[in-house]
Scaffold this motif. Structure first.
Motif, PDB file in Angstrom:
ATOM      1  N   VAL A   1      39.751  50.395  24.114  1.00 36.23           N
ATOM      2  CA  VAL A   1      40.428  50.476  24.452  1.00 36.23           C
ATOM      3  C   VAL A   1      40.549  50.026  26.249  1.00 36.23           C
ATOM      4  CG1 VAL A   1      42.211  51.431  25.988  1.00 36.23           C
ATOM      5  CG2 VAL A   1      41.445  51.953  23.738  1.00 36.23           C
ATOM      6  N   ILE A   2      39.533  50.649  26.607  1.00 37.95           N
ATOM      7  CA  ILE A   2      38.931  49.902  28.351  1.00 37.95           C
ATOM      8  C   ILE A   2      38.685  48.330  28.203  1.00 37.95           C
ATOM      9  CG2 ILE A   2      37.516  50.044  30.572  1.00 37.95           C
ATOM     10  CD1 ILE A   2      39.297  51.901  30.165  1.00 37.95           C
ATOM     11  N   TYR A   3      38.127  47.530  26.917  1.00 38.58           N
ATOM     12  CA  TYR A   3      38.109  46.231  27.125  1.00 38.58           C
ATOM     13  C   TYR A   3      38.837  45.748  26.460  1.00 38.58           C
ATOM     14  CZ  TYR A   3      36.783  41.592  24.682  1.00 38.58           C
ATOM     15  OH  TYR A   3      37.293  39.909  24.296  1.00 38.58           O
ATOM     16  N   GLN A   4      39.871  45.863  26.091  1.00 34.50           N
ATOM     17  CA  GLN A   4      41.635  45.128  26.578  1.00 34.50           C
ATOM     18  C   GLN A   4      41.903  45.489  27.648  1.00 34.50           C
ATOM     19  OE1 GLN A   4      44.321  46.642  22.982  1.00 34.50           O
ATOM     20  NE2 GLN A   4      42.753  47.694  22.347  1.00 34.50           N
ATOM     21  N   CYS A   5      42.418  46.480  27.912  1.00 35.20           N
ATOM     22  CA  CYS A   5      42.273  46.174  29.707  1.00 35.20           C
ATOM     23  C   CYS A   5      41.693  45.723  30.871  1.00 35.20           C
ATOM     24  CB  CYS A   5      41.787  48.520  30.244  1.00 35.20           C
ATOM     25  SG  CYS A   5      42.867  49.175  29.624  1.00 35.20           S
ATOM     26  N   ALA A   6      40.468  45.420  30.543  1.00 37.30           N
ATOM     27  CA  ALA A   6      39.625  44.841  31.010  1.00 37.30           C
ATOM     28  C   ALA A   6      39.829  42.829  31.089  1.00 37.30           C
ATOM     29  CB  ALA A   6      38.072  44.505  31.271  1.00 37.30           C
ATOM     30  N   LYS A   7      40.700  42.848  29.416  1.00 42.38           N
ATOM     31  CA  LYS A   7      40.652  41.553  29.375  1.00 42.38           C
ATOM     32  C   LYS A   7      42.617  41.200  30.242  1.00 42.38           C
ATOM     33  CE  LYS A   7      39.195  38.606  27.016  1.00 42.38           C
ATOM     34  NZ  LYS A   7      38.744  37.434  26.972  1.00 42.38           N
ATOM     35  N   GLY A   8      43.514  42.708  30.077  1.00 40.01           N
ATOM     36  CA  GLY A   8      44.253  41.902  30.898  1.00 40.01           C
ATOM     37  C   GLY A   8      44.531  42.413  32.163  1.00 40.01           C
ATOM     38  N   LEU A   9      43.275  42.897  33.026  1.00 36.71           N
ATOM     39  CA  LEU A   9      43.427  42.208  33.936  1.00 36.71           C
ATOM     40  C   LEU A   9      42.564  41.598  34.438  1.00 36.71           C
ATOM     41  CD1 LEU A   9      43.359  44.677  36.595  1.00 36.71           C
ATOM     42  CD2 LEU A   9      41.390  45.812  36.557  1.00 36.71           C
ATOM     43  N   ASP A  10      42.079  40.636  33.533  1.00 35.87           N
ATOM     44  CA  ASP A  10      41.602  39.567  34.620  1.00 35.87           C
ATOM     45  C   ASP A  10      42.703  38.540  34.627  1.00 35.87           C
ATOM     46  OD1 ASP A  10      39.195  36.941  34.690  1.00 35.87           O
ATOM     47  OD2 ASP A  10      40.086  36.756  32.507  1.00 35.87           O
ATOM     48  N   TYR A  11      43.201  38.568  33.184  1.00 38.63           N
ATOM     49  CA  TYR A  11      44.617  37.930  33.816  1.00 38.63           C
ATOM     50  C   TYR A  11      45.571  38.151  34.789  1.00 38.63           C
ATOM     51  CZ  TYR A  11      49.233  35.797  32.559  1.00 38.63           C
ATOM     52  OH  TYR A  11      50.608  35.853  32.333  1.00 38.63           O
ATOM     53  N   VAL A  12      45.709  39.612  34.659  1.00 40.27           N
ATOM     54  CA  VAL A  12      46.523  39.979  36.337  1.00 40.27           C
ATOM     55  C   VAL A  12      45.862  39.278  37.764  1.00 40.27           C
ATOM     56  CG1 VAL A  12      47.129  41.538  37.994  1.00 40.27           C
ATOM     57  CG2 VAL A  12      47.576  41.752  35.121  1.00 40.27           C
ATOM     58  N   HIS A  13      44.584  39.358  37.582  1.00 36.48           N
ATOM     59  CA  HIS A  13      44.099  39.079  38.858  1.00 36.48           C
ATOM     60  C   HIS A  13      44.145  37.339  38.774  1.00 36.48           C
ATOM     61  CE1 HIS A  13      41.264  42.378  38.690  1.00 36.48           C
ATOM     62  NE2 HIS A  13      42.075  43.253  39.299  1.00 36.48           N
ATOM     63  N   ARG A  14      44.133  36.916  37.682  1.00 36.13           N
ATOM     64  CA  ARG A  14      44.383  34.721  37.764  1.00 36.13           C
ATOM     65  C   ARG A  14      46.266  34.446  38.516  1.00 36.13           C
ATOM     66  NH1 ARG A  14      43.677  32.930  33.688  1.00 36.13           N
ATOM     67  NH2 ARG A  14      42.936  34.859  31.724  1.00 36.13           N
ATOM     68  N   GLN A  15      46.430  35.415  38.202  1.00 38.40           N
ATOM     69  CA  GLN A  15      47.862  35.463  38.717  1.00 38.40           C
ATOM     70  C   GLN A  15      48.230  35.784  40.269  1.00 38.40           C
ATOM     71  OE1 GLN A  15      49.374  34.272  36.287  1.00 38.40           O
ATOM     72  NE2 GLN A  15      47.825  34.290  34.654  1.00 38.40           N
ATOM     73  N   GLY A  16      46.688  36.046  40.544  1.00 46.15           N
ATOM     74  CA  GLY A  16      46.678  36.173  42.325  1.00 46.15           C
ATOM     75  C   GLY A  16      47.783  37.554  42.310  1.00 46.15           C
ATOM     76  N   VAL A  17      47.518  38.372  41.458  1.00 46.01           N
ATOM     77  CA  VAL A  17      48.112  39.802  41.872  1.00 46.01           C
ATOM     78  C   VAL A  17      47.029  40.861  42.032  1.00 46.01           C
ATOM     79  CG1 VAL A  17      49.547  41.737  40.884  1.00 46.01           C
ATOM     80  CG2 VAL A  17      50.305  39.170  40.688  1.00 46.01           C
TER      81      VAL A  17
END
Length: 433
Positions: free
Chosen positions: A122-138
């Motif tokens: 579950v946290i792995y999926q979160c981390a992948k999503g969070l990496d995407y969010v951060h790459r959007q500058g958010v």
């Protein structure tokens, strides 16, 4: 609109309101239906601002629609989708992807529990999503179990970007403490208030801690006490709470929750990479345990009495195992499939044109004729009991087995075919007497 602001609306814009599914500080969330696109959605409606100062109302409106500005431009499997937003009479609303599941908070304080392996996934999926969010500058700034949905299929959705900060080079300073204090990083509760990507990583680490410990990292009787603990104290050791948690998993949590920003994982992707390696290690342990249990189950079946130990191991490695509940359809008459099945546990019924023509029990095999001839299924098979376990072998899996093991299968298929022909002949002879 056919509802007052004090009642549950029945319709907002084109969306038909079905039921309330959540409530938070910013508003109420309803399950709704979009009749034009023909899909179920979630619609967040801001709390009523009746009687409030105009400046306060404007600030609430800006904060509410900040989620649209932040999440509306994102498209990632682990980030909630935002479809629409607007104002209808007194209602401010945001239309989002509907997730059939619960938040991770249910696994922290409720009866639901995730194994360490599931937590890592579950946290792995979160981390992948969070990496995407951060790459959007958010920067999310309010990551916590209550803001992460887990669907019934095991898919994660990060949501609630209502206080997210879009990085435009200003450094992310704020005069007020925004977010949920329980999962805030130290820099968010001190005078520094400098938020970076690693701030979200801390919050995700704290959420992982809560899932493993079944409680939040810190507990306090007042907000001041809580903020002091976050800034100065270490949470209770996970190994003291549950010695069965693998040490390498605890190390990941500890690193994510470091007090100093740059002692944490460099990025959410780095965290995901560590979690991926941890998941592999846990999965290997789990697979070894599962394979031992499967090996023992097969060894005790009459079907495999002439297989040697090495061949049993081959069978385990070249097969799929699935569970069914009473009434579930396993195969349909007329289907074209390339697998045969062996009943490991429970029983099944055989139906022809919706009429039960036979049953099978533990150790019985079915589907081998269709497997050999590649012909459509001659009957429907459904689970007759609860907790039915079946082993299936497809053509591609069979090819992974040695020639000797394949010949063992075909020998048994031939024996079964001879037995069934003999039984059929006896019935025909008996009917003519």
């Amino acid at each position: 609109m056919n509802s007052t602001s004090q009642q549950r609306p029945t319709k907002i814009a084109k969306y038909e309101i079905k039921r309330r599914i959540g409530r938070g500080s910013m508003g109420v969330v309803y399950e709704a239906f979009d009749p034009f696109v023909q899909r179920t959605v979630a619609i967040k409606v801001a709390h009523s601002q009746d009687g409030q100062d105009e400046a306060v109302t404007r600030k609430i409106r800006e904060g509410f629609f900040a989620e649209v500005y932040s999440a509306g431009r994102m498209h990632h499997p682990s980030v909630i989708g935002v479809y629409d937003a607007g104002q209808e009479d007194d209602y401010l609303y945001i239309v989002m992807e509907y997730v059939d599941g619960v938040t991770l908070q249910d696994y922290v304080v409720g009866d639901k529990t995730l194994t360490p392996n599931q937590v890592v996934d579950v946290i792995y999926q979160c981390a992948k999503g969070l990496d995407y969010v951060h790459r959007q500058g958010v920067i999310h700034r309010d990551l916590k179990p209550g803001n992460i949905m887990l669907s019934k299929e095991g898919e994660v959705k990060i949501m609630d970007f209502s206080i997210a900060h879009i990085d435009v080079g200003g450094g992310g300073h704020e005069g007020d403490v925004l977010g949920s204090p329980m999962y805030m990083p130290p820099e968010q509760v001190t005078e520094e208030k400098r938020l970076v990507a690693q701030s979200d990583i801390y919050s995700l680490g704290a959420s992982m801690y809560a899932l493993l410990a079944k409680k939040a990292p810190y507990k306090a009787s007042s907000l001041d006490s809580l903020l002091y603990q976050i800034a100065n104290l270490e949470p209770e050791s996970l190994l003291e709470i549950n010695p069965d948690i693998p040490e390498h998993v605890v190390e990941i949590v500890n690193k994510a929750m470091q007090k100093i920003i740059y002692d944490r994982h460099e990025s959410a992707q780095v965290l995901a990479d560590e979690l991926g390696r941890a998941f592999g290690r846990l999965r290997q342990v789990g697979q070894r345990i599962d394979m031992q249990a499967q090996w023992t189950a097969l060894r005790n079946l009459n079907f495999f009495k002439d297989f040697n130990d090495d061949q049993i191991t081959e069978v385990v490695e070249a097969s799929e195992w699935n569970d069914y509940q009473k009434g579930e359809v396993i195969v349909n008459e007329g289907d074209k499939e390339t697998s045969f099945f062996i009943v490991i546990k429970g029983g099944v019924e055989v139906l022809k044109k919706d009429k039960v023509i036979g049953t099978m029990k533990q150790g019985d095999c079915f589907g081998e004729i269709a497997f050999i001839t590649q012909a459509p299924r001659g009957a429907t098979i459904i689970a007759r009991t609860n907790d039915v376990t079946l082993m299936s072998v497809s053509t591609s899996l069979m090819e992974q087995a040695s020639v000797e093991t394949q010949l063992q299968y075909y020998r048994i298929f031939l024996e079964n075919l001879v037995l069934r022909l003999s039984q059929t002949t006896e019935k025909l002879v008996g009917s003519k007497k």
